[in-house]
Design a protein around this motif. Structure first.
Motif, PDB file in Angstrom:
ATOM      1  N   CYS A 241       0.840  -1.199   0.000  1.00  0.00           N
ATOM      2  CA  CYS A 241       0.000   0.000   0.000  1.00  0.00           C
ATOM      3  C   CYS A 241       0.877   1.251   0.000  1.00  0.00           C
ATOM      4  O   CYS A 241       0.620   2.217  -0.738  1.00  0.00           O
ATOM      5  CB  CYS A 241      -0.928   0.001   1.211  1.00  0.00           C
ATOM      6  SG  CYS A 241      -2.331  -1.116   1.068  1.00  0.00           S
ATOM      7  N   CYS A 270       4.395  -5.114 -15.048  1.00  0.00           N
ATOM      8  CA  CYS A 270       5.181  -5.931 -14.128  1.00  0.00           C
ATOM      9  C   CYS A 270       4.785  -5.667 -12.680  1.00  0.00           C
ATOM     10  O   CYS A 270       4.674  -6.595 -11.876  1.00  0.00           O
ATOM     11  CB  CYS A 270       6.674  -5.654 -14.318  1.00  0.00           C
ATOM     12  SG  CYS A 270       7.311  -6.224 -15.907  1.00  0.00           S
ATOM     13  N   ILE A 272       1.879  -4.521 -11.582  1.00  0.00           N
ATOM     14  CA  ILE A 272       0.540  -5.060 -11.339  1.00  0.00           C
ATOM     15  C   ILE A 272       0.602  -6.567 -11.140  1.00  0.00           C
ATOM     16  O   ILE A 272      -0.054  -7.132 -10.248  1.00  0.00           O
ATOM     17  CB  ILE A 272      -0.399  -4.700 -12.509  1.00  0.00           C
ATOM     18  CG1 ILE A 272      -0.665  -3.182 -12.522  1.00  0.00           C
ATOM     19  CG2 ILE A 272      -1.717  -5.464 -12.388  1.00  0.00           C
ATOM     20  CD1 ILE A 272      -1.466  -2.713 -13.714  1.00  0.00           C
ATOM     21  N   SER A 273       1.410  -7.233 -11.973  1.00  0.00           N
ATOM     22  CA  SER A 273       1.547  -8.684 -11.853  1.00  0.00           C
ATOM     23  C   SER A 273       2.164  -9.062 -10.506  1.00  0.00           C
ATOM     24  O   SER A 273       1.733 -10.026  -9.857  1.00  0.00           O
ATOM     25  CB  SER A 273       2.410  -9.234 -12.991  1.00  0.00           C
ATOM     26  OG  SER A 273       1.817  -8.958 -14.245  1.00  0.00           O
ATOM     27  N   ILE A 275       2.123  -7.307  -7.662  1.00  0.00           N
ATOM     28  CA  ILE A 275       1.179  -7.055  -6.568  1.00  0.00           C
ATOM     29  C   ILE A 275       0.064  -8.092  -6.567  1.00  0.00           C
ATOM     30  O   ILE A 275      -0.359  -8.582  -5.504  1.00  0.00           O
ATOM     31  CB  ILE A 275       0.602  -5.631  -6.682  1.00  0.00           C
ATOM     32  CG1 ILE A 275       1.718  -4.599  -6.457  1.00  0.00           C
ATOM     33  CG2 ILE A 275      -0.526  -5.419  -5.674  1.00  0.00           C
ATOM     34  CD1 ILE A 275       1.273  -3.168  -6.641  1.00  0.00           C
ATOM     35  N   SER A 276      -0.394  -8.489  -7.750  1.00  0.00           N
ATOM     36  CA  SER A 276      -1.436  -9.524  -7.821  1.00  0.00           C
ATOM     37  C   SER A 276      -0.930 -10.840  -7.259  1.00  0.00           C
ATOM     38  O   SER A 276      -1.648 -11.546  -6.541  1.00  0.00           O
ATOM     39  CB  SER A 276      -1.879  -9.718  -9.276  1.00  0.00           C
ATOM     40  OG  SER A 276      -2.424  -8.530  -9.803  1.00  0.00           O
ATOM     41  N   GLY A 277       0.331 -11.167  -7.581  1.00  0.00           N
ATOM     42  CA  GLY A 277       0.918 -12.391  -7.058  1.00  0.00           C
ATOM     43  C   GLY A 277       1.019 -12.369  -5.550  1.00  0.00           C
ATOM     44  O   GLY A 277       0.743 -13.371  -4.874  1.00  0.00           O
ATOM     45  N   GLN A 279      -0.851 -10.623  -3.530  1.00  0.00           N
ATOM     46  CA  GLN A 279      -2.210 -10.727  -2.987  1.00  0.00           C
ATOM     47  C   GLN A 279      -2.676 -12.184  -2.932  1.00  0.00           C
ATOM     48  O   GLN A 279      -3.242 -12.637  -1.930  1.00  0.00           O
ATOM     49  CB  GLN A 279      -3.170  -9.902  -3.843  1.00  0.00           C
ATOM     50  CG  GLN A 279      -3.034  -8.404  -3.653  1.00  0.00           C
ATOM     51  CD  GLN A 279      -3.973  -7.629  -4.555  1.00  0.00           C
ATOM     52  OE1 GLN A 279      -4.258  -8.047  -5.678  1.00  0.00           O
ATOM     53  NE2 GLN A 279      -4.448  -6.484  -4.087  1.00  0.00           N
ATOM     54  N   LEU A 280      -2.438 -12.914  -4.023  1.00  0.00           N
ATOM     55  CA  LEU A 280      -2.836 -14.315  -4.050  1.00  0.00           C
ATOM     56  C   LEU A 280      -2.059 -15.122  -3.015  1.00  0.00           C
ATOM     57  O   LEU A 280      -2.599 -16.038  -2.376  1.00  0.00           O
ATOM     58  CB  LEU A 280      -2.612 -14.894  -5.453  1.00  0.00           C
ATOM     59  CG  LEU A 280      -3.555 -14.376  -6.546  1.00  0.00           C
ATOM     60  CD1 LEU A 280      -3.115 -14.887  -7.904  1.00  0.00           C
ATOM     61  CD2 LEU A 280      -4.988 -14.790  -6.249  1.00  0.00           C
TER      62      LEU A 280
END
Length: 309
Positions: A241, A270, A272-273, A275-277, A279-280
């Motif tokens: 954050c 990159c 976004i990918s 941060i998404s990783g 999060q998962l």
């Protein structure tokens, strides 16, 4: 006369049942010397071979042999819990049937019990015969547990342990469905003496523990005796954050100065990918704890007995 219960979990170990009994009975003079009545409790964890039949053959010649057969394979943890619950001894020892837990250590272990220890535990000082990658991750797991858990889990610890009835009863009070006995030993406390010995390879058969089963088992231990992974997920959320807020300010400043909001999209993808990783990954950590909670609240039995002799 004191009673010594020998609890032996088995899964597809027909080749080792008789050999284990033979090695254990080499301590017969010691048992008589110490006035120990012995019961040998084989826990057949839903074996698909003739493990139960081999135990029944021993029973025909020695009435001290007992057998408990599960309705299916519930896992070694369930087998050990059943053995502790069904044992009648003043002292209880857990041993593997594959002879990697040398029965010859029993006299030394019992001598420490006579000195007032509540349990005598064993640990391997070497991992001779194990694949290098398995040994590496095993040591990594124990180092990690020392850092993230308040429960003492000794590096190289075996399930081979001699305990008083008082300690066994304390362990039986912990009736969680997701069991990690190496951690339970440390959690209940009591005064423990550690004995070290060189690794002993299996006498016969093949191990039922492959790399992935051990990995899953280690995750069981982490989630059972530490909440640090949840804290890590929370910290990572705060950090990302803060990183996102800093990037927003950077983009606003750069656009105001250079007026070029389009360039840099590959790096944005990159980020976004990544941060998404993350999060998962954090959701996976939370999911593990929720899954354990889900299994606990259903209160399913730890094991189901099909046959008892």
């Amino acid at each position: 006369m004191s009673v010594l219960s020998v609890v032996v979990p088995c899964y597809n170990e027909e080749e080792s049942v008789a050999d284990f009994y033979t090695e254990l009975m080499k301590n017969e003079p010691f048992f008589r010397e110490k006035n120990l009545e012995v019961e040998i409790l084989y826990i057949d964890d839903g074996s698909r071979d003739h493990t139960a039949a081999e135990v029944k053959k021993l029973r025909e010649t020695d009435q001290r042999v007992r057998l408990i057969s599960f309705s299916r394979n519930f896992g070694k943890e369930a087998g050990m819990y059943a053995g502790l619950e069904k044992s009648r001894g003043d002292y209880v020892v857990l041993m593997d049937v594959d002879l990697q837990d040398p029965p010859s250590l029993l006299p030394e272990m019992y001598s420490y019990m006579e000195q007032g220890f509540d349990s005598v535990a064993t640990r391997r000082v070497s991992r001779k015969g194990e694949p290098p990658i398995r040994s590496f991750f095993a040591r990594l797991f124990y180092r990690l547990m020392k850092r993230i858990s308040r429960t003492e889990i000794m590096d190289g610890a075996r399930d081979y342990r001699l305990m008083t009835r008082q300690m066994v009863n304390a362990i039986l009070q912990m009736q969680e469905y997701n069991r990690f006995t190496k951690g339970i030993y440390g959690w209940v406390g009591f005064q423990t003496k550690w004995i070290e010995y060189e690794n002993v390879e299996r006498a016969k058969g093949e191990t039922k523990w492959n790399f992935w089963k051990l990995l899953i088992y280690s995750l069981e231990g982490i989630t059972a005796f530490s909440t640090v992974p949840l804290s890590i997920a929370a910290v990572m959320g705060v950090l990302f954050c803060a990183l996102a807020f800093a990037l927003i300010i950077f983009i606003i400043v750069r656009t105001s100065i250079f007026g070029d909001p389009v360039s840099g999209w590959p790096s944005l993808v990159c980020i976004i990918s990544l941060i998404s990783g993350v999060q998962l990954f954090c959701m996976g950590i939370i999911g593990q704890y929720l899954a354990k909670t889900y299994l606990e609240v259903k209160r399913r039995p730890i094991y189901i007995i099909k046959d008892e002799i």
